[in-house]
Design a protein around this motif. Structure first.
Motif, PDB file in Angstrom:
ATOM      1  N   UNK A  77      46.765  20.578 -25.558  1.00  0.00           N
ATOM      2  CA  UNK A  77      47.760  19.530 -26.660  1.00  0.00           C
ATOM      3  C   UNK A  77      47.842  18.657 -26.506  1.00  0.00           C
ATOM      4  N   UNK A  78      47.579  17.963 -25.379  1.00  0.00           N
ATOM      5  CA  UNK A  78      47.899  16.599 -24.294  1.00  0.00           C
ATOM      6  C   UNK A  78      46.502  15.969 -25.169  1.00  0.00           C
ATOM      7  N   UNK A  79      45.002  16.491 -25.297  1.00  0.00           N
ATOM      8  CA  UNK A  79      44.350  16.499 -25.487  1.00  0.00           C
ATOM      9  C   UNK A  79      44.219  15.837 -27.356  1.00  0.00           C
ATOM     10  N   UNK A  80      44.397  16.780 -27.664  1.00  0.00           N
ATOM     11  CA  UNK A  80      44.448  17.156 -29.195  1.00  0.00           C
ATOM     12  C   UNK A  80      45.677  16.019 -30.102  1.00  0.00           C
ATOM     13  N   UNK A  81      46.265  15.799 -29.663  1.00  0.00           N
ATOM     14  CA  UNK A  81      46.888  14.355 -29.946  1.00  0.00           C
ATOM     15  C   UNK A  81      46.246  13.186 -29.577  1.00  0.00           C
ATOM     16  N   UNK A  82      46.176  12.705 -28.827  1.00  0.00           N
ATOM     17  CA  UNK A  82      45.334  11.771 -28.255  1.00  0.00           C
ATOM     18  C   UNK A  82      43.913  11.682 -29.022  1.00  0.00           C
ATOM     19  N   UNK A  83      43.003  12.800 -29.478  1.00  0.00           N
ATOM     20  CA  UNK A  83      42.356  11.981 -30.082  1.00  0.00           C
ATOM     21  C   UNK A  83      42.524  12.224 -31.584  1.00  0.00           C
ATOM     22  N   UNK A  84      43.855  13.068 -31.929  1.00  0.00           N
ATOM     23  CA  UNK A  84      44.389  12.591 -33.237  1.00  0.00           C
ATOM     24  C   UNK A  84      44.939  11.283 -33.193  1.00  0.00           C
ATOM     25  N   UNK A  85      45.544  10.406 -32.551  1.00  0.00           N
ATOM     26  CA  UNK A  85      45.941   9.247 -32.749  1.00  0.00           C
ATOM     27  C   UNK A  85      44.665   8.141 -32.646  1.00  0.00           C
ATOM     28  N   UNK A  86      43.613   8.673 -31.702  1.00  0.00           N
ATOM     29  CA  UNK A  86      42.813   7.764 -32.332  1.00  0.00           C
ATOM     30  C   UNK A  86      41.842   7.184 -33.332  1.00  0.00           C
ATOM     31  N   UNK A  87      41.584   9.552 -33.841  1.00  0.00           N
ATOM     32  CA  UNK A  87      40.769   9.475 -35.202  1.00  0.00           C
ATOM     33  C   UNK A  87      41.851   8.232 -36.591  1.00  0.00           C
ATOM     34  N   UNK A  88      42.677   8.721 -36.254  1.00  0.00           N
ATOM     35  CA  UNK A  88      43.797   7.664 -36.977  1.00  0.00           C
ATOM     36  C   UNK A  88      43.867   6.010 -37.167  1.00  0.00           C
ATOM     37  N   UNK A  89      43.396   6.157 -35.836  1.00  0.00           N
ATOM     38  CA  UNK A  89      43.540   4.270 -35.595  1.00  0.00           C
ATOM     39  C   UNK A  89      41.899   3.493 -36.316  1.00  0.00           C
ATOM     40  N   UNK A  90      41.393   4.738 -35.986  1.00  0.00           N
ATOM     41  CA  UNK A  90      39.324   4.398 -36.156  1.00  0.00           C
ATOM     42  C   UNK A  90      40.109   4.353 -37.262  1.00  0.00           C
ATOM     43  N   UNK A  91      40.566   4.704 -38.351  1.00  0.00           N
ATOM     44  CA  UNK A  91      40.645   5.130 -40.043  1.00  0.00           C
ATOM     45  C   UNK A  91      41.290   3.765 -40.447  1.00  0.00           C
ATOM     46  N   UNK A  92      42.078   3.156 -39.823  1.00  0.00           N
ATOM     47  CA  UNK A  92      43.066   2.030 -40.438  1.00  0.00           C
ATOM     48  C   UNK A  92      41.786   0.668 -40.016  1.00  0.00           C
TER      49      UNK A  92
END
Length: 51
Positions: A36-51
């Motif tokens: 769960x921790x890795x999932x949230x971390x990766x999700x945040x990273x992907x959202x930051x890349x799209x901005x």
């Protein structure tokens, strides 16, 4: 859940083998919670890349 632990050499895996719940709780703590921790971390990273 726990039975008297009579083993010549008390080991970590012998302790986990005491009952079904012990192993389940251990596996959830070691494997599933970090997922769960890795999932949230990766999700945040992907959202930051799209901005």
């Amino acid at each position: 859940m726990f039975e008297p632990f009579t083993d010549i050499v008390p080991s970590f895996f012998g302790t986990l083998n005491q009952g079904p719940l012990t192993l389940t709780i251990f596996l959830h703590t070691v494997i599933i919670l970090p997922m769960f921790w890795i999932y949230k971390q990766e999700k945040k990273r992907l959202e930051d890349e799209q901005k």
